[in-house]
Design a protein around this motif. Structure first.
Motif, PDB file in Angstrom:
ATOM      1  N   ASP A 428       0.794  -1.181  -0.137  1.00 18.42           N
ATOM      2  CA  ASP A 428      -0.020  -0.057   0.240  1.00 18.42           C
ATOM      3  C   ASP A 428       0.857   1.232  -0.012  1.00 18.42           C
ATOM      4  O   ASP A 428       0.298   2.170  -0.883  1.00 18.42           O
ATOM      5  CB  ASP A 428      -0.789  -0.001   1.171  1.00 18.42           C
ATOM      6  CG  ASP A 428      -1.629   1.295   1.265  1.00 18.42           C
ATOM      7  OD1 ASP A 428      -2.407   1.345   0.583  1.00 18.42           O
ATOM      8  OD2 ASP A 428      -1.554   1.920   2.309  1.00 18.42           O
ATOM      9  N   MET A 429       2.066   1.241   0.665  1.00 18.85           N
ATOM     10  CA  MET A 429       2.987   2.318   0.606  1.00 18.85           C
ATOM     11  C   MET A 429       3.428   2.556  -0.693  1.00 18.85           C
ATOM     12  O   MET A 429       3.580   3.999  -0.920  1.00 18.85           O
ATOM     13  CB  MET A 429       4.022   2.199   1.969  1.00 18.85           C
ATOM     14  CG  MET A 429       3.890   2.336   3.289  1.00 18.85           C
ATOM     15  SD  MET A 429       2.647   3.812   3.575  1.00 18.85           S
ATOM     16  CE  MET A 429       3.642   5.291   3.204  1.00 18.85           C
ATOM     17  N   TYR A 432       0.759   4.180  -2.650  1.00 24.02           N
ATOM     18  CA  TYR A 432       0.516   5.389  -2.152  1.00 24.02           C
ATOM     19  C   TYR A 432       1.471   6.449  -2.724  1.00 24.02           C
ATOM     20  O   TYR A 432       0.983   7.508  -3.476  1.00 24.02           O
ATOM     21  CB  TYR A 432       0.725   5.552  -0.423  1.00 24.02           C
ATOM     22  CG  TYR A 432       0.815   6.952  -0.012  1.00 24.02           C
ATOM     23  CD1 TYR A 432      -0.508   7.867  -0.204  1.00 24.02           C
ATOM     24  CD2 TYR A 432       2.009   7.469   0.101  1.00 24.02           C
ATOM     25  CE1 TYR A 432      -0.061   9.023   0.425  1.00 24.02           C
ATOM     26  CE2 TYR A 432       2.210   8.879   0.670  1.00 24.02           C
ATOM     27  CZ  TYR A 432       1.158   9.691   0.667  1.00 24.02           C
ATOM     28  OH  TYR A 432       1.414  10.784   1.067  1.00 24.02           O
ATOM     29  N   PHE A 433       2.761   6.251  -2.835  1.00 29.16           N
ATOM     30  CA  PHE A 433       3.878   7.241  -3.611  1.00 29.16           C
ATOM     31  C   PHE A 433       3.484   7.089  -4.823  1.00 29.16           C
ATOM     32  O   PHE A 433       3.612   8.237  -5.537  1.00 29.16           O
ATOM     33  CB  PHE A 433       5.069   6.702  -3.151  1.00 29.16           C
ATOM     34  CG  PHE A 433       5.706   7.080  -1.713  1.00 29.16           C
ATOM     35  CD1 PHE A 433       5.701   8.696  -1.082  1.00 29.16           C
ATOM     36  CD2 PHE A 433       5.818   6.004  -0.541  1.00 29.16           C
ATOM     37  CE1 PHE A 433       5.977   8.809  -0.119  1.00 29.16           C
ATOM     38  CE2 PHE A 433       5.971   6.632   0.613  1.00 29.16           C
ATOM     39  CZ  PHE A 433       6.273   7.845   0.897  1.00 29.16           C
ATOM     40  N   PHE A 436       0.733   9.350  -5.973  1.00 28.66           N
ATOM     41  CA  PHE A 436       1.407  10.718  -5.600  1.00 28.66           C
ATOM     42  C   PHE A 436       1.997  11.237  -6.929  1.00 28.66           C
ATOM     43  O   PHE A 436       1.913  12.178  -7.412  1.00 28.66           O
ATOM     44  CB  PHE A 436       2.163  10.759  -4.431  1.00 28.66           C
ATOM     45  CG  PHE A 436       2.774  12.188  -4.309  1.00 28.66           C
ATOM     46  CD1 PHE A 436       2.025  13.267  -3.553  1.00 28.66           C
ATOM     47  CD2 PHE A 436       4.053  12.651  -4.622  1.00 28.66           C
ATOM     48  CE1 PHE A 436       2.511  14.475  -3.534  1.00 28.66           C
ATOM     49  CE2 PHE A 436       4.610  13.980  -4.642  1.00 28.66           C
ATOM     50  CZ  PHE A 436       3.917  14.826  -3.909  1.00 28.66           C
TER      51      PHE A 436
ATOM     52  N   HIS B  84      -1.271   9.533   5.875  1.00 30.35           N
ATOM     53  CA  HIS B  84      -1.614   8.140   5.152  1.00 30.35           C
ATOM     54  C   HIS B  84      -1.329   7.153   6.276  1.00 30.35           C
ATOM     55  O   HIS B  84      -2.126   6.202   6.419  1.00 30.35           O
ATOM     56  CB  HIS B  84      -0.819   8.070   3.953  1.00 30.35           C
ATOM     57  CG  HIS B  84      -1.349   6.817   3.248  1.00 30.35           C
ATOM     58  ND1 HIS B  84      -2.303   6.494   2.408  1.00 30.35           N
ATOM     59  CD2 HIS B  84      -0.761   5.503   3.145  1.00 30.35           C
ATOM     60  CE1 HIS B  84      -2.431   5.491   1.927  1.00 30.35           C
ATOM     61  NE2 HIS B  84      -1.600   4.456   2.333  1.00 30.35           N
TER      62      HIS B  84
END
Ligand SMILES: Cc1cc2nc3c(=O)[nH]c(=O)nc-3n(C[C@H](O)[C@H](O)[C@H](O)COP(=O)(O)O)c2cc1C
Ligand code: SF4
Ligand code: SF4
Ligand code: SF4
Lengths: 582, 157
Positions: A428-429, A432-433, A436, B84
């Motif tokens: 997920d990280m 996420y990036f 972005f 987040h």
């Protein structure tokens, strides 16, 4: 001398009622006729988020934390009138530990001076460095900055002295200094704090830079999301002008330097040098190929030196204390200190400044105070934001300097450091990036515009439970291509969060793909919450935590989750103390 | 002459008539109206001798600019890394659910606009939101109703 009452009124202090606290002090002091004995100083952020912080300096220095407006009467009554510490809000051991192992150079004035009063800055060596620099030759200043070994703190780590050298050598009557205060990296707030707490230090750095390379104009390109920083910079510029530190013929010399602020407009890519220049010129912030480098051909085609806020804030200290002093701190190739914005699942979130070479562990478990929830283990630390990577526990002894961090596949970045525990999903990280960077890509070149989107779609498939082994292969093949063929730093580094998580947390990708399981309970599609009746103690904590009416519970009954109404927010899972929700 | 035009004119006078004034000028207009009205764009294009398409290019490139009027209160939910990790996405989803709008939209009654922001730079208070200029830190899901109601009530008064 008057006693002092320092009150932190940075962005976080303000949200916790710092202005009310200050007003109440004002009121109460007046009431007790103590106005002549005490001076109230509104400072910027001190760096630890335990607002509001109030320090009283009388015969000694006493720190109170978590001060609410209502506490003021009691503090005055107890501390000031009855000479007895007000124990309830006294700074604890944790507070002391946070500051103990720091070496504050850039942050020296943060929380100590009133950023809206130049006199407050002048009392602490303010504008001494420009006076010293004006007595030095330009070559000598350049030599000092070069010998100090200072590397750019904006992420690239380029030698500042060398960059200034290019700017100085470039032939032109018009040159510019730009302070990069765009701080677009999500998870970073070092530059904001420095600008809000000690704006003159940045101005002083810019003036010295201008003097050295022969630039008479400067711009501060500041994020629009930082209204307080912009306000304080404006005040600082006005006051510096009034005192003759800025403007025409500074301090009677023949050197003139003028400064303007440009507010960014919300585009991460504008932190990139050529895009930033385009933005100041009033255009879309799209990067251009380099060379030519801005130091040779920058703003309106003129030689332009762009430095980060923290880089510039270091300059006055190098001039005042010398290159040797600076180079003696940190490591051989990464001299000086670095400011980090510690956040995430950590006990003490805030601004930490330590010598380069401090290990991740020393930082996280020293000033950071360890994990916020002792039941949840440290999993990873994220450095360098969307250009950086997630490092696992096995690398926790890595010293934080440019070389060591680069070796891991992450980057030092600008100083954002986010600590993660078991409840963070590494896939997920990465997603996420990428989300972005996809959103922030300027779209000029194909690998970045299209390639990153494909990678994001792939990650989405994996977190949706539709992942296959081929997806992993695709990510591994695509990443180097994008890194090598993108035009600017955004695309060139965007795959790093994916590559580091693939490298250090392959088992999490594996689980998402083969078992359709997210161990951190983050990836919604893979979640189905239910109560394990045998373990449920009927306490009802989950019921209170649930923001919808998915959780059904009555006193004395086992809880039940209605999946149709559940939004998978995880609140019940976090609330249950008995592991009765899975 | 409409009010927008005369106001925009008075803002233009404060700037040099060159390309580099474009973004600050648009920012001034947006501060005034909360968005950039079409009439302003046409006028600025004329006065600064820039094609309107180029201005639209700039407006859509920078996420700060809005082409439609925002609600009375703008709720900005931080989606920075720290937020987040601390559950910022769930906070955004909840605001979205409770208001019945997606980010970038405005409620029908015109009271709230919802925006996701890349980072508010207040990571120590994660998860964090800002309503207009006021920051709320360490936001819990069950606080959301209370926060919204506060604004609804002051509006009714
Ligand atoms: C996409 C992208 C975003 C960047 N954002 C920033 C930023 O917000 N602040 C910053 O100082 N540097 C940022 N940089 C780095 C700058 O381009 C530049 O290297 C730096 O400002 C130079 O200053 P320094 O040498 O003092 O570090 C960014 C680079 C890229 C490629
Ligand atoms: S790498 Fe991405 S952000 Fe950079 S120029 Fe290319 S498309 Fe734009
Ligand atoms: S919090 Fe856990 S133990 Fe308590 S009612 Fe809910 S499921 Fe049962
Ligand atoms: S996950 Fe959230 S919505 Fe679903 S039952 Fe738990 S608390 Fe309620």
């Amino acid at each position: 001398m008057k006693n002092k009452i320092l009150i932190c009124v940075g962005t976080s202090g303000l949200s916790a009622g710092a202005n009310e606290v200050a007003d109440n002090f004002q009121l109460e002091l007046k009431k007790h006729n103590l106005f002549n004995n005490y001076e109230i100083i509104k400072t910027g952020d001190k760096g630890l988020f335990v607002d509001v912080i109030v320090e009283i300096i009388d015969s000694k220095k006493t720190t109170y934390i978590n001060v609410k407006p209502d506490d003021v009467i009691k503090i005055i009554d107890s501390h000031i009138i009855n000479n007895e510490l007000y124990k309830k809000r006294l700074a604890d051991e944790n507070y002391t530990n946070f500051f103990k192992d720091q070496e504050r150079i850039v942050l020296k004035n943060c929380g100590e001076i009133d950023p809206e009063q130049i006199d407050s800055y002048l009392e602490r060596d303010g504008y001494q460095a420009i006076q010293k620099a004006f007595k030095m030759s330009r070559d000598k200043i350049l030599e000092e900055v070069t010998d100090s070994g200072l590397k750019g703190r904006g992420g690239g780590g380029f030698l500042t002295g060398m960059k200034w050298g290019f700017g100085k050598k470039a032939e032109s009557n018009t040159k510019y200094i730009i302070c990069n205060a765009d701080e677009g990296d999500p998870g970073a707030f070092m530059d904001r704090s420095v600008l809000e707490s000690d704006p003159h230090a940045v101005l002083e750095g810019m003036i010295i830079a201008g003097y050295t390379i022969g630039a008479n104009n400067g711009y501060i390109y500041c994020r629009a999301e930082y209204p307080l920083a912009i306000k304080r910079l404006n005040i600082a510029i006005t006051q510096a002008k009034e005192k003759g530190f800025l403007g025409e013929n500074i301090l009677g010399t023949n050197f003139s330097f003028n400064l303007k602020i440009k507010a960014g407009a919300g585009a991460f890519v504008c932190g990139e040098e050529t895009a930033l220049i385009a933005s100041i010129e009033g255009r879309r912030g799209r990067p251009k190929p380099r060379p030519p480098f801005p130091a040779i051909k920058g703003l309106w085609g003129n030689p332009t030196i762009i430095n980060n806020v923290e880089t510039l804030a270091n300059i006055k200290h190098i001039i005042l204390n010398g290159a040797k002093w600076f180079a003696s701190k940190g490591t051989k190739n990464s001299t000086g200190t670095k400011v980090f914005a510690l956040a995430g699942k950590i006990k003490n979130t805030g601004l930490v400044e330590v010598p380069m070479g401090t290990t991740i562990k020393e930082l996280v478990f020293g000033p950071g105070g360890g994990m916020i929830n002792k039941r949840k283990k440290f999993k990873a630390v994220q450095l360098g934001g969307p250009s950086g990577g997630c490092l696992p526990e096995s690398l926790i002894d890595t010293p934080i300097d440019f070389e060591s961090i680069n070796k891991t596949g992450a980057i030092m970045g600008s100083g954002g450091m986010i600590v993660m525990d078991e409840s963070t999903c590494m896939v997920d990280m990465a997603k996420y990036f990428l989300k972005f960077t996809v959103a922030e890509s300027c779209g000029k070149c194909v690998p970045c515009r299209v390639g990153l989107k494909r990678m994001l779609e792939t990650l989405e498939a994996i977190t949706d439970g539709k992942g296959t082994q081929e997806h992993i292969e695709f990510l591994k093949e695509m990443s180097p291509t994008i890194k090598e063929t993108s035009l600017c730093g955004l695309g060139q580094t965007a795959p790093n969060p994916v590559l580091t998580t693939l490298k250090y947390f392959p088992e999490e990708y594996e689980e998402h793909i083969t078992e359709k399981k997210c161990r951190a309970k983050v990836c919604e599609s893979l979640l189905e919450f239910e109560v394990i009746p045998d373990k449920c103690t009927k306490c009802g904590l989950c019921f209170r935590a649930c923001p919808t009416d998915a959780l059904e519970w009555k006193k004395g009954e086992v809880a039940y989750i209605n999946r149709d109404k559940c939004i998978k927010c995880k609140a019940c899972f976090e609330a249950c103390n008995f592991n009765a929700i899975k | 002459m409409t009010e927008v035009i005369s106001k925009t004119k008075s803002l233009i006078i404060k700037h040099e008539k060159e390309q580099s004034a474009l973004i600050p000028l648009l920012q001034n207009v947006q501060t005034e109206y909360g968005y950039v009205p079409k009439e302003s764009i046409d006028l600025i294009a004329d006065e600064l001798s820039i094609f309107p398409v180029e201005i639209y290019g700039v407006l859509t490139f920078y996420s700060q600019f809005h082409l439609n009027p925002p609600g009375k209160h703008t709720i900005r939910v931080c989606q920075g890394t720290a937020c987040h990790v601390m559950g910022g996405k769930v906070i955004l989803d909840n605001f979205s659910n409770k208001l019945g709008i997606e980010d970038g939209e405005t409620t029908e009654d015109g009271l709230f606009s919802l925006e996701r922001v890349a980072c508010l730079g207040a990571c120590g208070m994660a998860p964090v939101i800002a309503i207009d200029e006021k920051f709320y830190g360490k936001v819990q899901l069950n606080e959301i109703d209370g926060i919204l109601n506060k604004y609804r009530e002051t509006n009714e008064k």
